[in-house]
Design a protein around this motif. Sequence first.
Motif, PDB file in Angstrom:
ATOM      1  N   ASP A  18       0.846  -1.065   0.065  1.00 43.21           N
ATOM      2  CA  ASP A  18      -0.063   0.069   0.061  1.00 43.21           C
ATOM      3  C   ASP A  18       0.945   1.057   0.061  1.00 43.21           C
ATOM      4  N   GLN A  19       0.301   2.292   0.223  1.00 50.40           N
ATOM      5  CA  GLN A  19       0.996   3.604   0.288  1.00 50.40           C
ATOM      6  C   GLN A  19       1.290   4.187   1.605  1.00 50.40           C
ATOM      7  N   SER A  20       1.153   3.423   2.648  1.00 55.34           N
ATOM      8  CA  SER A  20       1.521   3.702   3.826  1.00 55.34           C
ATOM      9  C   SER A  20       2.856   4.226   4.173  1.00 55.34           C
ATOM     10  N   GLY A  21       3.696   3.573   3.315  1.00 54.82           N
ATOM     11  CA  GLY A  21       5.326   4.054   3.667  1.00 54.82           C
ATOM     12  C   GLY A  21       5.723   2.733   4.756  1.00 54.82           C
ATOM     13  N   HIS A  22       4.907   1.873   4.952  1.00 58.94           N
ATOM     14  CA  HIS A  22       5.058   0.768   6.085  1.00 58.94           C
ATOM     15  C   HIS A  22       5.472  -0.618   5.174  1.00 58.94           C
ATOM     16  N   ALA A  23       6.827  -1.201   5.446  1.00 62.26           N
ATOM     17  CA  ALA A  23       6.802  -2.640   4.903  1.00 62.26           C
ATOM     18  C   ALA A  23       5.820  -3.551   5.203  1.00 62.26           C
ATOM     19  N   ALA A  24       5.212  -4.375   4.201  1.00 65.20           N
ATOM     20  CA  ALA A  24       4.221  -5.343   4.533  1.00 65.20           C
ATOM     21  C   ALA A  24       4.824  -6.481   5.651  1.00 65.20           C
ATOM     22  N   THR A  25       3.737  -7.146   6.330  1.00 60.65           N
ATOM     23  CA  THR A  25       4.060  -8.214   7.046  1.00 60.65           C
ATOM     24  C   THR A  25       3.120  -9.213   6.391  1.00 60.65           C
ATOM     25  N   ARG A  26       3.562 -10.722   6.920  1.00 61.47           N
ATOM     26  CA  ARG A  26       2.638 -11.688   6.536  1.00 61.47           C
ATOM     27  C   ARG A  26       2.530 -12.475   7.486  1.00 61.47           C
ATOM     28  N   SER A  66      -9.342  -7.189   8.636  1.00 60.66           N
ATOM     29  CA  SER A  66      -9.176  -5.780   9.327  1.00 60.66           C
ATOM     30  C   SER A  66      -7.905  -5.359   9.874  1.00 60.66           C
ATOM     31  N   GLY A  67      -8.017  -4.388  10.146  1.00 57.44           N
ATOM     32  CA  GLY A  67      -6.538  -3.404  10.624  1.00 57.44           C
ATOM     33  C   GLY A  67      -6.660  -1.986  10.528  1.00 57.44           C
ATOM     34  N   TYR A  68      -5.425  -1.520  10.553  1.00 60.47           N
ATOM     35  CA  TYR A  68      -5.380   0.161  10.417  1.00 60.47           C
ATOM     36  C   TYR A  68      -4.983   0.336   8.866  1.00 60.47           C
ATOM     37  N   HIS A  69      -3.895  -0.555   8.346  1.00 60.43           N
ATOM     38  CA  HIS A  69      -3.394  -0.218   7.152  1.00 60.43           C
ATOM     39  C   HIS A  69      -4.052  -1.522   6.272  1.00 60.43           C
ATOM     40  N   ARG A  70      -3.686  -1.359   5.183  1.00 59.46           N
ATOM     41  CA  ARG A  70      -4.269  -2.352   3.845  1.00 59.46           C
ATOM     42  C   ARG A  70      -4.122  -4.026   4.547  1.00 59.46           C
ATOM     43  N   GLN A  71      -5.128  -4.621   4.425  1.00 61.61           N
ATOM     44  CA  GLN A  71      -5.230  -6.100   4.700  1.00 61.61           C
ATOM     45  C   GLN A  71      -5.626  -6.712   3.368  1.00 61.61           C
ATOM     46  N   ALA A  72      -4.810  -7.663   3.015  1.00 60.52           N
ATOM     47  CA  ALA A  72      -5.061  -8.740   1.653  1.00 60.52           C
ATOM     48  C   ALA A  72      -5.282 -10.093   2.094  1.00 60.52           C
ATOM     49  N   VAL A  73      -5.865 -10.745   1.625  1.00 57.28           N
ATOM     50  CA  VAL A  73      -5.895 -12.114   1.648  1.00 57.28           C
ATOM     51  C   VAL A  73      -5.736 -12.816   0.688  1.00 57.28           C
ATOM     52  N   ALA A  74      -5.244 -14.150   0.681  1.00 59.61           N
ATOM     53  CA  ALA A  74      -4.571 -15.025  -0.315  1.00 59.61           C
ATOM     54  C   ALA A  74      -4.695 -16.255   0.147  1.00 59.61           C
ATOM     55  N   GLY A  75      -4.850 -17.206  -0.971  1.00 60.05           N
ATOM     56  CA  GLY A  75      -5.209 -18.653  -0.563  1.00 60.05           C
ATOM     57  C   GLY A  75      -6.215 -19.420  -0.363  1.00 60.05           C
ATOM     58  N   PHE A  76      -7.522 -18.404  -0.458  1.00 62.28           N
ATOM     59  CA  PHE A  76      -8.667 -18.931  -0.031  1.00 62.28           C
ATOM     60  C   PHE A  76      -9.388 -19.694  -1.157  1.00 62.28           C
ATOM     61  N   SER A  77     -10.502 -20.170  -0.752  1.00 57.27           N
ATOM     62  CA  SER A  77     -11.044 -21.000  -1.856  1.00 57.27           C
ATOM     63  C   SER A  77     -12.139 -19.982  -2.405  1.00 57.27           C
ATOM     64  N   GLN A  78     -12.406 -20.192  -3.757  1.00 64.05           N
ATOM     65  CA  GLN A  78     -13.193 -19.465  -4.424  1.00 64.05           C
ATOM     66  C   GLN A  78     -14.750 -19.172  -3.744  1.00 64.05           C
ATOM     67  N   GLU A 150       2.154 -13.013  -3.334  1.00 68.33           N
ATOM     68  CA  GLU A 150       2.930 -12.311  -4.061  1.00 68.33           C
ATOM     69  C   GLU A 150       2.121 -11.374  -5.144  1.00 68.33           C
ATOM     70  N   SER A 151       0.844 -11.708  -5.099  1.00 68.56           N
ATOM     71  CA  SER A 151      -0.072 -10.793  -6.334  1.00 68.56           C
ATOM     72  C   SER A 151      -0.245  -9.607  -5.705  1.00 68.56           C
ATOM     73  N   TYR A 152      -0.032  -9.331  -4.290  1.00 62.01           N
ATOM     74  CA  TYR A 152      -0.409  -8.105  -3.493  1.00 62.01           C
ATOM     75  C   TYR A 152       0.776  -7.114  -3.722  1.00 62.01           C
ATOM     76  N   ILE A 153       1.896  -7.589  -4.154  1.00 57.27           N
ATOM     77  CA  ILE A 153       3.308  -6.724  -4.084  1.00 57.27           C
ATOM     78  C   ILE A 153       3.064  -5.409  -4.794  1.00 57.27           C
ATOM     79  N   ASP A 154       3.474  -4.191  -4.190  1.00 62.74           N
ATOM     80  CA  ASP A 154       3.106  -3.100  -4.910  1.00 62.74           C
ATOM     81  C   ASP A 154       4.377  -2.685  -5.885  1.00 62.74           C
ATOM     82  N   ARG A 155       4.472  -3.285  -7.312  1.00 61.63           N
ATOM     83  CA  ARG A 155       5.597  -3.213  -8.071  1.00 61.63           C
ATOM     84  C   ARG A 155       6.136  -1.805  -8.362  1.00 61.63           C
ATOM     85  N   SER A 156       5.198  -0.662  -7.985  1.00 64.92           N
ATOM     86  CA  SER A 156       5.853   0.615  -8.267  1.00 64.92           C
ATOM     87  C   SER A 156       6.763   1.248  -7.017  1.00 64.92           C
TER      88      SER A 156
END
Length: 272
Positions: A18-26, A66-78, A150-156
């Motif tokens: 995201d644009q928070s300036g914080h490194a992502a965690t997993r 949920s959280g303060y900054h962006r939360q992204a979910v991967a690996g879940f069933s459709q 990896e699909s959530y990485i901000d490549r910019s």
Amino acid sequence: MVFAAGAYSGKKQDFQIDQSGHAATRMDVIVNHPAKPVVLMLGAYEPTVWNIGWTPGTRVVGILASGYHRQAVAGFSQSTTVMTSTYDNRGACGYFYVGSDQQAGLNPLSRKLFGRPVSMVYPATDGQIVIGAAIPPGARVETSADIRPESYIDRSAPKAGEAGLVEAVNKGILRKSNQADMQAWVDAVARSRPAPDTPPVAGQSKPELPRYSNAYVVLKPFTYPAGLYGAHSAVFFIPRGVPQPQGDPGHSTVYDFNTLRCQGGRCSSDGY
């Protein structure tokens, strides 16, 4: 069953989401509860990618992240319904994260959304969470490859922390500094000030220059990587004519030859 899980942050990554300036965690989450369908309430303060897995027979029917900054979910069933509601996205459910002093709002929100309280809270340990029964040795864990972490990485955005600095050196945007750079700064500051009208003192030596192991010279337009705090901070020299870097230097020290100003906790009253 409604289960809550999380922590202030997961395992730190070398990228941003995201644009928070914080490194992502997993957070790597394994759900082992085949007896009844499961809804997950996942919460972290820092921007976090949640990677979901489950044991055979376990059905995760819903996820609220949920959280303060962006939360992204991967690996879940459709077939799983996923919703995110954070402070940053002004989500309809507000925001929460799971921590020792952050439990009070979980049951009211769970009752409002799912009609029942949280059955159990599972704190994360170094980004790892097992929800439900312990995982037997050799047990199979399923996940979906449709959405990968990896699909959530901000490549910019540059890589975070030390990895971002190494990447900038490899691209020729930074170079490692040496004592000559520090001496050039001291000389430039001295030239900008009137010489003191005091006689020299016999035996008095010049003060020793600071020595930095994690110091860089900015050669081209540059964006500070996220996460330059505490032990991960650095020192930057900005030569005359090089633009001020973008982003947040964190706890780093910046010597700017354009303004002859030193910014950061390591600056002395002498300007270095």
